[in-house]
Write a protein that holds these residues in place. Structure first.
Motif, PDB file in Angstrom:
ATOM      1  N   GLY A  40       6.117 -13.559  35.642  1.00 27.05           N
ATOM      2  CA  GLY A  40       6.140 -14.892  36.232  1.00 27.05           C
ATOM      3  C   GLY A  40       7.348 -15.681  35.758  1.00 27.05           C
ATOM      4  N   ASP A  41       7.732 -15.435  34.503  1.00 27.98           N
ATOM      5  CA  ASP A  41       8.891 -16.117  33.923  1.00 27.98           C
ATOM      6  C   ASP A  41      10.101 -15.188  34.001  1.00 27.98           C
ATOM      7  N   ARG A  42      10.672 -15.039  35.201  1.00 32.52           N
ATOM      8  CA  ARG A  42      11.828 -14.158  35.367  1.00 32.52           C
ATOM      9  C   ARG A  42      13.026 -14.669  34.584  1.00 32.52           C
ATOM     10  N   LEU A  43      13.175 -15.981  34.521  1.00 28.52           N
ATOM     11  CA  LEU A  43      14.288 -16.562  33.777  1.00 28.52           C
ATOM     12  C   LEU A  43      14.190 -16.209  32.300  1.00 28.52           C
ATOM     13  N   GLY A  44      12.973 -16.287  31.748  1.00 27.50           N
ATOM     14  CA  GLY A  44      12.774 -15.932  30.344  1.00 27.50           C
ATOM     15  C   GLY A  44      13.061 -14.469  30.087  1.00 27.50           C
ATOM     16  N   PHE A  45      12.637 -13.594  31.020  1.00 25.01           N
ATOM     17  CA  PHE A  45      12.885 -12.164  30.880  1.00 25.01           C
ATOM     18  C   PHE A  45      14.390 -11.888  30.866  1.00 25.01           C
ATOM     19  N   GLY A  46      15.100 -12.516  31.803  1.00 25.80           N
ATOM     20  CA  GLY A  46      16.549 -12.334  31.856  1.00 25.80           C
ATOM     21  C   GLY A  46      17.235 -12.877  30.618  1.00 25.80           C
ATOM     22  N   LEU A  47      16.757 -14.021  30.124  1.00 26.14           N
ATOM     23  CA  LEU A  47      17.323 -14.603  28.913  1.00 26.14           C
ATOM     24  C   LEU A  47      17.140 -13.666  27.728  1.00 26.14           C
ATOM     25  N   GLY A  48      15.971 -13.041  27.638  1.00 22.34           N
ATOM     26  CA  GLY A  48      15.729 -12.090  26.551  1.00 22.34           C
ATOM     27  C   GLY A  48      16.694 -10.916  26.609  1.00 22.34           C
ATOM     28  N   ALA A  49      16.948 -10.398  27.818  1.00 17.01           N
ATOM     29  CA  ALA A  49      17.878  -9.275  27.979  1.00 17.01           C
ATOM     30  C   ALA A  49      19.304  -9.686  27.606  1.00 17.01           C
TER      31      ALA A  49
ATOM     32  N   GLY B 103      11.991  -8.884  27.721  1.00 21.69           N
ATOM     33  CA  GLY B 103      13.366  -8.745  28.196  1.00 21.69           C
ATOM     34  C   GLY B 103      14.298  -8.302  27.089  1.00 21.69           C
ATOM     35  N   PHE B 104      14.096  -8.871  25.891  1.00 17.35           N
ATOM     36  CA  PHE B 104      14.923  -8.493  24.744  1.00 17.35           C
ATOM     37  C   PHE B 104      14.706  -7.023  24.402  1.00 17.35           C
ATOM     38  N   ALA B 105      13.450  -6.593  24.372  1.00 18.56           N
ATOM     39  CA  ALA B 105      13.140  -5.206  24.013  1.00 18.56           C
ATOM     40  C   ALA B 105      13.734  -4.224  25.027  1.00 18.56           C
ATOM     41  N   LEU B 106      13.598  -4.535  26.312  1.00 22.57           N
ATOM     42  CA  LEU B 106      14.145  -3.642  27.333  1.00 22.57           C
ATOM     43  C   LEU B 106      15.670  -3.623  27.270  1.00 22.57           C
ATOM     44  N   GLY B 107      16.276  -4.811  27.185  1.00 22.60           N
ATOM     45  CA  GLY B 107      17.729  -4.882  27.139  1.00 22.60           C
ATOM     46  C   GLY B 107      18.300  -4.160  25.940  1.00 22.60           C
ATOM     47  N   PHE B 108      17.688  -4.330  24.782  1.00 24.73           N
ATOM     48  CA  PHE B 108      18.183  -3.675  23.563  1.00 24.73           C
ATOM     49  C   PHE B 108      18.011  -2.168  23.665  1.00 24.73           C
ATOM     50  N   GLY B 109      16.891  -1.730  24.236  1.00 28.72           N
ATOM     51  CA  GLY B 109      16.656  -0.298  24.373  1.00 28.72           C
ATOM     52  C   GLY B 109      17.651   0.370  25.306  1.00 28.72           C
TER      53      GLY B 109
END
Length: 203
Positions: A145-154, A8-14
């Protein structure tokens, strides 16, 4: 750290790294050292709200309300055209150098309210923001599976980027002590605004 958070962090930052109207405004405020914290926080919190909406499953907003996309597109284009004209006018008519940090804090800066209204307009009147955050991040998060974690990373990527840009801009202050550098920046900002506006109108 969860792999979903990292992804999520990588996608959001990109997605946010590309030069755009919002980023150009944050850079400008960072260079002037005016309301930097408030501007960065507003941008990051706005992204957090939109990302949360996307992860929560509201990516079908445009389908449910077909009038929403063109409204945001034309409204955003009109705002970008106006702000681009304002920036170009500043580039052609103003010749002062960038104030030093002490001077910028002591007076002469723009009031907080219009600055925040401007940055909110850059964020919420830009259809690409909805496509990147609500639709794209929301749909990709469904693959984890961890949508919350993905969103948190973004969301963490958004906070990291905006505060790095806003406060890192002061490292360029010596360059912008020259009036010509400030004129070049305002011209680049104007061209950036108009380019994005043209893309919105031609979508």
């Amino acid at each position: 750290m969860s792999s979903a958070i990292v992804a999520g962090f990588a996608l959001g930052f990109g997605l946010i790294l590309a030069i755009g109207a919002q980023n150009a405004f944050v850079l400008r405020q960072g260079l002037r050292r005016q309301h930097v914290f408030a501007v960065c926080l507003t941008c990051a919190l706005s992204d957090a709200v939109l990302i949360t909406a996307g992860v929560a499953g509201f990516g079908g907003l445009a389908t449910a309300m077909p009038w929403f996309e063109p409204l945001m597109r034309y409204g955003g284009a009109a705002f970008l055209i106006w702000y681009g004209a304002r920036s170009l006018f500043a580039a052609l008519t103003k010749t002062e150098a960038l104030m030093t940090g002490d001077d910028a804090r002591s007076g002469g800066g723009a009031a907080l309210r219009p600055v925040l209204l401007t940055v909110l307009a850059f964020t919420w009147l830009n259809p690409h923001v909805y496509l990147d955050t609500v639709v794209l991040i929301g749909s990709i998060s469904a693959q984890y599976g961890d949508r919350l974690g993905f969103g948190l990373g973004a969301v963490l990527a958004s906070f990291t980027f905006f505060f790095s840009l806003g406060y890192g801009a002061r490292l360029l202050a010596p360059v912008f002590a020259r009036p010509r550098a400030w004129q070049v920046l305002d011209t680049v900002i104007a061209l950036t605004m108009w380019t994005i506006a043209a893309k919105l109108l031609l979508m």
